[in-house]
Design an enzyme around this catalytic site. Structure first.
Site, PDB file in Angstrom:
ATOM      1  CD  GLN A  27      -7.013  -2.629   3.469  1.00 56.34           C
ATOM      2  OE1 GLN A  27      -6.590  -3.342   2.546  1.00 56.34           O
ATOM      3  NE2 GLN A  27      -6.770  -1.743   3.926  1.00 56.34           N
ATOM      4  CE1 TYR A  54      -5.068 -13.350  -4.268  1.00 54.85           C
ATOM      5  CE2 TYR A  54      -5.730 -11.749  -5.733  1.00 54.85           C
ATOM      6  CZ  TYR A  54      -4.715 -12.534  -5.480  1.00 54.85           C
ATOM      7  OH  TYR A  54      -3.487 -12.512  -6.145  1.00 54.85           O
ATOM      8  CD  GLN A 176      -0.289 -12.265 -10.933  1.00 51.29           C
ATOM      9  OE1 GLN A 176      -0.637 -11.927  -9.810  1.00 51.29           O
ATOM     10  NE2 GLN A 176      -1.040 -12.248 -12.003  1.00 51.29           N
ATOM     11  CD  GLN A 290      -4.963   3.849  -1.927  1.00 48.31           C
ATOM     12  OE1 GLN A 290      -5.526   2.883  -2.490  1.00 48.31           O
ATOM     13  NE2 GLN A 290      -4.591   4.289  -0.656  1.00 48.31           N
TER      14      GLN A 290
HETATM   15  N1  LIG Z   1       0.385 -13.848  -7.659  1.00 46.55           N
HETATM   16  C1  LIG Z   1       0.496 -13.661  -6.487  1.00 46.55           C
HETATM   17  O1  LIG Z   1       0.920 -14.514  -5.796  1.00 46.55           O
HETATM   18  C2  LIG Z   1       0.247 -12.467  -6.107  1.00 46.55           C
HETATM   19  C3  LIG Z   1       0.361 -11.955  -4.837  1.00 46.55           C
HETATM   20  C4  LIG Z   1       0.171 -10.770  -4.290  1.00 46.55           C
HETATM   21  C5  LIG Z   1      -0.697  -9.892  -5.132  1.00 46.55           C
HETATM   22  N2  LIG Z   1      -1.003 -10.123  -6.537  1.00 46.55           N
HETATM   23  C6  LIG Z   1      -1.746  -9.299  -7.369  1.00 46.55           C
HETATM   24  O2  LIG Z   1      -1.080  -8.157  -7.434  1.00 46.55           O
HETATM   25  C7  LIG Z   1      -2.059  -7.220  -6.978  1.00 46.55           C
HETATM   26  C8  LIG Z   1      -1.407  -5.904  -6.510  1.00 46.55           C
HETATM   27  O3  LIG Z   1      -0.815  -6.295  -5.023  1.00 46.55           O
HETATM   28  P1  LIG Z   1      -0.792  -5.311  -3.920  1.00 46.55           P
HETATM   29  O4  LIG Z   1      -2.187  -4.890  -3.545  1.00 46.55           O
HETATM   30  O5  LIG Z   1       0.326  -5.910  -2.988  1.00 46.55           O
HETATM   31  O6  LIG Z   1       0.151  -4.093  -5.058  1.00 46.55           O
HETATM   32  P2  LIG Z   1       0.656  -2.605  -4.556  1.00 46.55           P
HETATM   33  O7  LIG Z   1       0.035  -1.701  -5.735  1.00 46.55           O
HETATM   34  O8  LIG Z   1       1.888  -2.760  -4.336  1.00 46.55           O
HETATM   35  O9  LIG Z   1      -0.012  -2.227  -3.164  1.00 46.55           O
HETATM   36  C9  LIG Z   1      -1.402  -1.999  -3.182  1.00 46.55           C
HETATM   37  C10 LIG Z   1      -1.827  -1.098  -2.012  1.00 46.55           C
HETATM   38  O10 LIG Z   1      -1.090   0.016  -1.597  1.00 46.55           O
HETATM   39  C11 LIG Z   1      -1.798   1.179  -1.250  1.00 46.55           C
HETATM   40  N3  LIG Z   1      -1.853   2.322  -2.359  1.00 46.55           N
HETATM   41  C12 LIG Z   1      -2.090   1.981  -3.371  1.00 46.55           C
HETATM   42  N4  LIG Z   1      -2.017   3.334  -4.053  1.00 46.55           N
HETATM   43  C13 LIG Z   1      -1.478   4.091  -3.357  1.00 46.55           C
HETATM   44  C14 LIG Z   1      -1.133   5.423  -3.568  1.00 46.55           C
HETATM   45  N5  LIG Z   1      -1.290   6.039  -4.710  1.00 46.55           N
HETATM   46  N6  LIG Z   1      -0.697   6.149  -2.294  1.00 46.55           N
HETATM   47  C15 LIG Z   1      -0.638   5.412  -1.188  1.00 46.55           C
HETATM   48  N7  LIG Z   1      -1.100   4.059  -0.871  1.00 46.55           N
HETATM   49  C16 LIG Z   1      -1.380   3.571  -2.104  1.00 46.55           C
HETATM   50  C17 LIG Z   1      -3.378   0.463  -0.665  1.00 46.55           C
HETATM   51  O11 LIG Z   1      -3.279   0.013   0.399  1.00 46.55           O
HETATM   52  P3  LIG Z   1      -3.830   0.609   1.626  1.00 46.55           P
HETATM   53  O12 LIG Z   1      -4.741   1.917   1.219  1.00 46.55           O
HETATM   54  O13 LIG Z   1      -4.563  -0.214   2.384  1.00 46.55           O
HETATM   55  O14 LIG Z   1      -2.505   1.336   2.479  1.00 46.55           O
HETATM   56  C18 LIG Z   1      -3.147  -0.638  -2.001  1.00 46.55           C
HETATM   57  O15 LIG Z   1      -4.213  -1.443  -1.785  1.00 46.55           O
HETATM   58  C19 LIG Z   1      -3.170  -8.005  -6.028  1.00 46.55           C
HETATM   59  O16 LIG Z   1      -4.417  -7.350  -6.070  1.00 46.55           O
HETATM   60  C20 LIG Z   1      -3.057  -9.323  -6.874  1.00 46.55           C
HETATM   61  O17 LIG Z   1      -3.834  -9.180  -8.006  1.00 46.55           O
HETATM   62  C21 LIG Z   1      -0.709 -11.426  -6.735  1.00 46.55           C
END
Ligand SMILES: NC(=O)c1ccc[n+]([C@@H]2O[C@H](COP(=O)([O-])OP(=O)(O)OC[C@H]3O[C@@H](n4cnc5c(N)ncnc54)[C@H](OP(=O)(O)O)[C@@H]3O)[C@@H](O)[C@H]2O)c1
Length: 332
Positions: A27, A54, A176, A290
């Site tokens: 992205q 990833y 996790q 963020q």
């Molecule tokens: N084990 C597994 O199966 C699994 C699955 C999924 C994820 N994960 C892990 O968990 C991590 C986090 O997942 P996630 O990225 O879905 O988590 P999240 O923290 O729920 O969402 C992050 C996204 O939200 C937006 N964001 C972040 N901070 C913000 C703020 N302060 N204000 C507004 N928007 C904000 C950004 O996207 P935009 O700017 O694009 O809107 C960011 O990429 C992954 O990177 C990975 O390491 C693991």
């Protein structure tokens, strides 16, 4: 930044960690990825989570370049194995063959001699658990990983793996799972089992992929540049949360966040950290601002009245069924 033990292990992790799913190598461009990693380090984040799968293995390489030059002992680097990393029939799953090949690929892309935590990204029903755990034990004993974790495993699967890990003298320290105000499926079975066995939760999507930041408004198109507009992969993953009822209820949390002096993103992250079995909340970011917003959730205490008010708002849209912790019935 505050730090917690990863489960019952001696290793400390930052209670907010940075993850690069969907963002690095896909992205966002590399300069934005780099700026986010820099903001994380500046804010005291020491724990970084990635996976071999990833962005088709590119995410590990981006993270490896961004962390190059940092003192290795000051970082906790986590990666994972299970989902396909190539088109070959053995480029997936938790066979000894794939685990041994995948760890070498991960270490080379991350430019490090070891990862702090090596995680089984899902349970592999096509491989005997003994084969997987012996391979993990050999990786730990060869120094390529310090601790072992699992992701989205059921309580009974965690218990069986823990018994083998104990026999093999390796530390299975973490689970996790997805966990947020909207997705509480671990609370009934996974959390009590992990508390008993000494595993901590490293929770993913604590902000429901950005939805709990409150920026997606009901009846309106998603903000430009957000995950919901990322046609490469993000839009498909976040779609399940972009439901009018969910978005309407999430807006009702805004006055609660304001009263607590928090942004909605901070409220969402602080909420998962109130659970003492959570070792770290893995937060993603596409922009350094963020990261600076999100890290302010560290150390925040939410009082019982606020927790109750949140529950009352989100209850109708919260998933709690422990049966929703699932791995693919067949290898992907
Ligand atoms: N084990 C597994 O199966 C699994 C699955 C999924 C994820 N994960 C892990 O968990 C991590 C986090 O997942 P996630 O990225 O879905 O988590 P999240 O923290 O729920 O969402 C992050 C996204 O939200 C937006 N964001 C972040 N901070 C913000 C703020 N302060 N204000 C507004 N928007 C904000 C950004 O996207 P935009 O700017 O694009 O809107 C960011 O990429 C992954 O990177 C990975 O390491 C693991």
């Amino acid at each position: 930044m505050e730090f917690r033990h990863l489960g019952r292990s001696g290793m400390l992790v930052s209670e907010i960690s940075y993850g690069n799913w969907i963002t690095h190598g896909s992205q966002v461009e590399e300069d934005a990825a780099d700026a986010c990693v820099r903001a994380a380090l500046d804010s005291g984040i020491t724990t970084f989570d990635t996976a071999d799968v990833y962005a088709g293995t590119r995410a590990e390489a981006v993270l490896g370049r961004a962390l190059k030059g940092e003192r290795r002992e000051g970082l906790e680097i986590f990666t994972k194995v299970f989902w396909p990393t190539g088109s070959g029939r053995n480029d997936r799953g938790l066979s000894r063959k794939h685990i041994m090949e995948s760890i070498n690929g991960s270490l080379s892309r991350l430019q490090t001699d070891y990862v702090d935590l090596y995680q089984a990204h899902r349970y592999d029903y096509a491989t005997p658990l003994e084969e997987t755990m012996v391979a993990f034990a050999d990786i730990v004993h060869s120094g390529k990983a310090h601790y072992i974790g699992v992701s989205e495993w059921k309580a009974s699967e965690i218990r069986a793996a823990h018994a083998l890990a104990t026999e093999l003298k390796i530390s299975l320290v973490s689970s996790q799972p997805q966990y947020s105000m909207l997705w509480r499926v671990i609370e009934a079975e996974v959390v009590p089992t992990c508390e008993e066995l000494g595993l901590g939760q490293i929770v993913w999507s604590p902000m429901a992929q950005g939805v709990l930041s409150g920026k997606y408004l009901p009846g309106q198109p998603p903000p430009a540049g957000s995950r919901a507009t990322d046609e490469k992969s993000g839009a498909g993953f976040i779609a399940r949360w972009l439901d009018e009822d969910v978005l309407t209820r999430v807006q009702l949390l805004k006055p609660l966040a304001e009263q607590a002096g928090l942004t909605m993103a901070q409220l969402a992250i602080a909420w998962v950290l109130q659970n003492p079995n959570v070792s770290s909340a893995i937060v993603g970011a596409t922009r350094p601002e963020q990261v600076y917003d999100n890290v302010k959730a560290s150390g925040v205490k939410l009082d019982a009245d606020l927790m109750k008010a949140i529950d009352e708002i989100v209850e109708p849209i919260t998933e709690r069924d422990p049966g929703k912790t699932v791995s693919p019935a067949e290898r992907p």
